[in-house]
Design a protein around this motif. Structure first.
Motif, PDB file in Angstrom:
ATOM      1  N   THR A  23      46.842  36.337  30.090  1.00  0.00           N
ATOM      2  CA  THR A  23      45.515  35.785  29.810  1.00  0.00           C
ATOM      3  C   THR A  23      45.130  36.109  28.376  1.00  0.00           C
ATOM      4  OG1 THR A  23      44.433  37.796  30.610  1.00  0.00           O
ATOM      5  CG2 THR A  23      44.767  36.019  32.201  1.00  0.00           C
ATOM      6  N   GLY A  31      46.060  30.770  28.234  1.00  0.00           N
ATOM      7  CA  GLY A  31      46.527  31.487  29.408  1.00  0.00           C
ATOM      8  C   GLY A  31      47.745  30.794  30.016  1.00  0.00           C
ATOM      9  N   ASP A  80      34.874  37.350  29.435  1.00  0.00           N
ATOM     10  CA  ASP A  80      35.736  36.346  30.073  1.00  0.00           C
ATOM     11  C   ASP A  80      35.446  34.942  29.555  1.00  0.00           C
ATOM     12  OD1 ASP A  80      37.123  38.187  31.572  1.00  0.00           O
ATOM     13  OD2 ASP A  80      35.906  37.912  33.383  1.00  0.00           O
ATOM     14  N   TRP A  86      38.367  32.531  27.696  1.00  0.00           N
ATOM     15  CA  TRP A  86      38.787  31.207  28.141  1.00  0.00           C
ATOM     16  C   TRP A  86      38.343  30.112  27.178  1.00  0.00           C
ATOM     17  CZ3 TRP A  86      42.735  31.366  30.855  1.00  0.00           C
ATOM     18  CH2 TRP A  86      42.937  32.399  31.781  1.00  0.00           C
ATOM     19  N   ASP A  94      44.841  28.899  34.283  1.00  0.00           N
ATOM     20  CA  ASP A  94      43.499  29.408  33.985  1.00  0.00           C
ATOM     21  C   ASP A  94      43.338  30.862  34.432  1.00  0.00           C
ATOM     22  OD1 ASP A  94      43.361  29.246  36.727  1.00  0.00           O
ATOM     23  OD2 ASP A  94      41.747  27.760  36.785  1.00  0.00           O
ATOM     24  N   GLY A  95      44.435  31.471  34.907  1.00  0.00           N
ATOM     25  CA  GLY A  95      44.392  32.874  35.299  1.00  0.00           C
ATOM     26  C   GLY A  95      43.891  33.120  36.709  1.00  0.00           C
TER      27      GLY A  95
END
Length: 309
Positions: free
Chosen positions: A293, A230, A221, A225, A266-267
């Motif tokens: 994402t 996203g 994850d 990011w 940002d999901g």
């Protein structure tokens, strides 16, 4: 505090004038799955070979459960097992004979070696094929036998190089379950793979190697990011709904042809709720909604400039 199964600092390796590893640092937690990703020629195999004491580094230091790979190679070898991309199975021997051969090479003794072989045949669901020549095994069965052979010596760390290459989807998922079970039992797995979904499903932490340099490391994850991208995609039935939503949602990118809007996100649930609340407050109808994402393909492309295809 989680101890390190593998620790490397400033590892360097060159072949003639070609630099393969250029000051690589790694820290692999005990009892975890660590995935090393990178394009072909990035230095992944060289890294594994150094950590497995198969070749020496030109500079830097590395240790396995506190044993220096250069000064204590025998102690390191007692802790590890290596399953290469190409099977070590002897096709002329049966599954049981392959395991007994490994037990003999490990000097386990006749009784203990046969007990260990029987235990592993049961563990890897190979009992029915135990006394058949390995040449008759399917790809998935051969891969399970190969991994079982690696486990004969009860290693604390296993290096898996492309463990599911060439396997069908069912066999791939079976191998994934075996790997998870090993880690649940306390084994540390160091994985190299070209299948990014495999790393995403399995790895606790991932490092990306490119041209001998570690360009990023983190959880799946965290890496996703890191590259961003996203968004929430909103689909509308009418142009006036698209127009109203574009005015209400700051930073949105519109696609008039598709009657769609991309809203940076940002999901998180909070991000999605904020968009829905704004649409609801302005009474804007949405025909369809999807949350996008970044995946590890995006990470790989962003960090190395290449896809895995």
């Amino acid at each position: 505090m989680t101890c390190s199964a593998i620790a490397a600092t400033g590892l360097r390796k060159s072949f003639d004038s070609h630099v393969v590893l250029d000051g690589v640092d790694l820290d692999v937690a005990a009892g975890s799955i660590f995935a090393l990703l990178g394009p072909n020629g990035a230095g992944k195999t060289t890294m594994v070979q150094i950590l497995a004491t198969l070749i020496g580094a030109d500079g830097g230091e590395a240790s396995v459960f506190g044993h220096d790979v250069a000064r204590e190679p025998e102690a390191v070898r007692a802790e590890i097992g290596v399953t290469g991309q190409f099977s070590a199975v002897d096709n002329l021997l049966t599954g049981r004979e392959n395991l007994i051969l490994m037990a003999d090479l490990r000097h386990l003794g006749r009784v203990e070696g046969r007990r260990r072989a029987t235990e592993l045949l049961e563990r890897f669901d190979l009992v029915d094929a135990a006394d058949r020549a390995a040449a008759t095994y399917s790809g998935g069965m051969r891969r399970r036998l190969d991994l079982a052979m690696t486990l004969v010596g009860d290693p604390r760390i296993i290096f898996l190089d492309e463990p599911t290459t060439g396997l069908d989807p069912r066999s791939r998922h079976t191998m994934w379950e075996i790997i998870r079970d090993l880690v649940a039992g306390g084994v540390t797995v160091f994985l190299t793979t070209q299948y990014l979904d495999e790393a995403d499903h399995l790895a606790d932490r991932i490092a990306v190697l490119d041209d001998g340099v570690l360009v990023a490391a983190g959880t799946p994850d965290e890496l996703k990011w890191l590259v961003g991208g996203g968004h929430i995609r909103l689909q509308f039935a009418r142009p006036d709904e698209l127009e109203a939503a574009a005015g209400a949602l700051a930073g949105a990118v519109r696609d008039d042809t598709a009657l769609a809007l991309k809203v940076p996100s940002d999901g998180s649930l909070q991000s999605l709720r904020a968009v829905l609340d704004r649409l609801d407050r302005d009474a804007i109808a949405v025909d369809d909604l999807s949350v996008h994402t970044p995946d590890l393909d995006d990470v790989f492309l962003a960090l190395t400039g290449r896809s895995t295809a």
